[in-house]
Scaffold this active site. Structure first.
Site, PDB file in Angstrom:
ATOM      1  N   ASP A  48       0.831  -1.204   0.000  1.00 36.93           N
ATOM      2  CA  ASP A  48       0.000   0.000   0.000  1.00 36.93           C
ATOM      3  C   ASP A  48       0.870   1.261   0.000  1.00 36.93           C
ATOM      4  O   ASP A  48       1.669   1.469   0.901  1.00 36.93           O
ATOM      5  CB  ASP A  48      -0.908  -0.045   1.240  1.00 36.93           C
ATOM      6  CG  ASP A  48      -2.179   0.761   1.080  1.00 36.93           C
ATOM      7  OD1 ASP A  48      -2.104   1.887   0.571  1.00 36.93           O
ATOM      8  OD2 ASP A  48      -3.239   0.261   1.482  1.00 36.93           O
ATOM      9  N   THR A  89      -6.805   3.498  -2.542  1.00 35.60           N
ATOM     10  CA  THR A  89      -6.653   2.087  -2.169  1.00 35.60           C
ATOM     11  C   THR A  89      -7.734   1.162  -2.740  1.00 35.60           C
ATOM     12  O   THR A  89      -7.424   0.101  -3.275  1.00 35.60           O
ATOM     13  CB  THR A  89      -6.621   1.963  -0.633  1.00 35.60           C
ATOM     14  OG1 THR A  89      -5.450   2.628  -0.178  1.00 35.60           O
ATOM     15  CG2 THR A  89      -6.577   0.520  -0.188  1.00 35.60           C
ATOM     16  N   ASN A 110     -12.560   5.212  -2.501  1.00 33.46           N
ATOM     17  CA  ASN A 110     -12.728   4.449  -1.265  1.00 33.46           C
ATOM     18  C   ASN A 110     -14.163   4.631  -0.778  1.00 33.46           C
ATOM     19  O   ASN A 110     -14.826   3.693  -0.378  1.00 33.46           O
ATOM     20  CB  ASN A 110     -11.753   4.929  -0.192  1.00 33.46           C
ATOM     21  CG  ASN A 110     -10.331   4.491  -0.462  1.00 33.46           C
ATOM     22  OD1 ASN A 110     -10.107   3.479  -1.141  1.00 33.46           O
ATOM     23  ND2 ASN A 110      -9.369   5.235   0.039  1.00 33.46           N
ATOM     24  N   ASP A 362      -0.993  -0.228  -4.720  1.00 29.45           N
ATOM     25  CA  ASP A 362      -2.352   0.228  -5.053  1.00 29.45           C
ATOM     26  C   ASP A 362      -2.364   1.694  -5.483  1.00 29.45           C
ATOM     27  O   ASP A 362      -3.369   2.192  -5.977  1.00 29.45           O
ATOM     28  CB  ASP A 362      -3.311  -0.006  -3.885  1.00 29.45           C
ATOM     29  CG  ASP A 362      -2.821   0.629  -2.611  1.00 29.45           C
ATOM     30  OD1 ASP A 362      -1.636   1.046  -2.535  1.00 29.45           O
ATOM     31  OD2 ASP A 362      -3.614   0.728  -1.652  1.00 29.45           O
TER      32      ASP A 362
HETATM   33 ZN   LIG Z   1      -3.450   6.088   1.518  1.00 25.59          ZN
END
Ligand SMILES: [Zn+2]
Length: 555
Positions: A48, A89, A110, A362
């Site tokens: 991430d 993400t 998100n 991501d």
């Molecule tokens: Zn972030």
């Protein structure tokens, strides 16, 4: 029978052309057509917020068994990018595993404003399922908002559900979206005062014994250590000074400087939550992934299983301390150790050369804008309140109305269509008027209407990225692009979301069974990953995949 036929065919080819090269190719074809040549386990790793340049910046600090092993034994796609905005993400994980972009898989952020229900929804949230492993609502998650299949789903279909899929991540969306719709399980970490791995009733009604045992073992508790740099901090020459004004830090400690006594800080930072923002969150994820391989017997038989593994702590640390911090450097040095431990475990259990791994991210991240400004690079922070006030004044002045907007989120404006209709105004005319107004505002670089996104076929630049991120059903009516390196964020730490290279350029490494050794600067994009894995496994592509097979990485 098939093998005999292939052998006869290859002999015919040898006889007909008589070339040594052809013989080799034909023998390779025989090897590939053999089902035993498939990897026993595919591991899809997402780090991430990992920028591509972390591979090169921290290379001298990495050991031989982690990132460097992937580069040494496998294939390094050095010019790999996200091909859409927003680089967040949820969309990132969905795109890696479905092989397409938000335009098609539908995970446009998100969180986003749902035009039908008039509510903000969360990419992995699902009110129809229950938490399993906690009474907290943190388990009410499923991939139902992701509209297309992942390569793990296709592996499940191909193997008549014999090949397993397990998703693991500290973050729910990092576990749920990659594992797909047919996963046996996705597990994520519920911090707060519980510190346990949980799931949802989408997958099962009760945690398996191995998860219960893991939670009861209190491994998470053992990570409340003093976080200091792994090596002497004076050797961390690849990052900025430890004490500066660009870092956030933890509650209960005045300065964002090493060392961090996590046991003392836990009560000021929501207890187990603090572990997520340290490299120990990645170590805990590795521990759990190893337990999952053991508990689920992944890679034990010849039917390919899939483990999706997302390391989230890198994102929390980056948001808190910024991409140029010693904390980020130390987090990657320690992640490299965790990867080495994980690969060693795969060697011992699944077997050397019996598994295939890819590693990507991501999204990337921006340098702290205030740091960039201190170096005279154009960058800064958006004043959303000032923009809002100016726009509201414009609405009142022009339309004698202030409720023509329903929602503003993810740099998109959702119009109040009902209100616009009731005033007898034409939606397209109003949209164009808004576009012409907004482009005059400070730090607004570009403005596009939904109509432009659906009627123009862009082929390059930010417009293509916007179009790939634009979902006609779910996205807003007007899309804004801020000036480069102007962000909506606090004055410390890094964030992401743009179509700029620091957010789009991320690592893509393959290694293990069926993977060639090599490297390329040829441009690859995130949606290429899933079709490539499908090709490697000889299975169907994810149903809406738009990426290309990276044939040059496959042996
Ligand atoms: Zn972030």
């Amino acid at each position: 029978m098939k093998n005999i036929f292939t052998i006869i065919l290859s002999m015919t080819l040898v006889l007909s052309c008589g070339s040594q090269e052809k013989t080799m190719n034909s023998n390779e074809d025989i090897k590939k057509s053999d089902s035993n040549s498939k990897p026993k386990l595919v591991v899809g790793i997402v780090v991430d917020q990992m920028r591509y340049d972390y591979l090169t910046r921290f290379e001298s600090k990495f050991g031989d068994g982690g990132f460097k092993r992937m580069m040494r034994e496998g294939f390094n796609c050095k010019n790999n990018h996200f091909n859409y905005v927003p680089t967040y993400t949820g969309p990132g994980h969905a795109s890696v595993f479905t092989g397409t972009v938000p335009k098609y898989h539908g995970v446009i952020g998100n969180n986003w404003y749902d035009k039908q229900t008039k509510e903000t929804v969360y990419c992995a949230g699902d009110d129809k399922v229950e938490s399993v492993g906690t009474d907290h609502m943190a388990g009410k998650m499923s991939p139902h908002r992701m509209q297309t299949t992942t390569f793990a789903d296709e592996n499940r279909l191909f193997t008549q559900l014999q090949g397993k899929t397990i998703g693991v991540s500290l973050k729910d969306r990092g576990a749920v979206l990659p594992a797909g719709h047919t996963a046996n399980a996705a597990y994520w970490f519920h911090g707060r005062d519980e510190g346990v791995w949980i799931t949802s009733s989408f997958y099962m009604q009760d945690l398996p014994n191995w998860v219960k045992e893991f939670n009861a073992s209190d491994i998470a508790e053992t990570y409340f250590k003093v976080w200091n740099t792994l090596y002497d901090i004076t050797t961390y020459t690849e990052s900025g000074t430890d004490d500066n004004t660009f870092e956030g830090g933890f509650n209960g400690k005045e300065k964002a400087t090493f060392p961090y006594d996590l046991q003392a800080l836990r009560e000021h930072n929501r207890n187990f939550e603090i572990l997520k923002a340290t490299p120990y969150g990645n170590s805990l994820t590795t521990d759990f992934a190893i337990a999952a391989i053991k508990g689920e017997q992944l890679g034990e038989d010849d039917v390919t299983d899939v483990l999706t593994l997302s390391f989230s702590s890198t994102d929390y640390v980056g948001h808190n301390f910024g991409v140029n911090s010693k904390e980020v450097e130390d987090t990657y040095i320690r992640l490299d150790k965790d990867l080495e431990r994980f690969f060693n475990y795969l060697d011992e259990t699944v077997g050397v050369g019996e598994y295939t791994v890819f590693l990507t991210a991501d999204h990337g991240a921006i340098d702290v804008p205030n740091y960039l400004r201190s170096l005279k690079i154009p960058a800064g922070y958006l004043n959303n309140m000032a923009t809002k006030t100016r726009f509201e004044e414009y609405l009142l002045r022009t339309f004698n109305n202030s409720d023509l907007i329903e929602n503003v989120s993810n740099n998109q404006i959702f119009l109040n269509r009902k209100r616009i209709d009731s005033l007898g105004l034409n939606i397209n005319t109003v949209t164009e008027q808004f576009v012409n107004e907004l482009i005059q505002y400070e730090h607004v670089d570009k403005v596009y209407s939904a109509k432009t996104m659906t009627t123009t076929d862009f082929t390059q630049g930010i417009e293509t990225l916007l179009q790939n991120g634009f979902n006609q059903k779910r996205s807003g009516d007007i899309i804004l692009v801020p000036d480069p390196d102007y962000i909506s964020y606090g004055k410390t730490g890094s964030t992401h979301g743009s179509g700029l290279n620091h957010d789009t350029h991320v690592p893509l490494l393959f290694f293990g069974k069926g993977i060639k050794h090599g490297a390329t600067f040829e441009k690859t994009v995130i949606p290429d990953i899933a079709p490539t894995m499908s090709a490697l496994l000889g299975i169907s592509f994810p149903n809406s995949a738009t990426g290309s097979v990276l044939g040059f990485v496959i042996d």
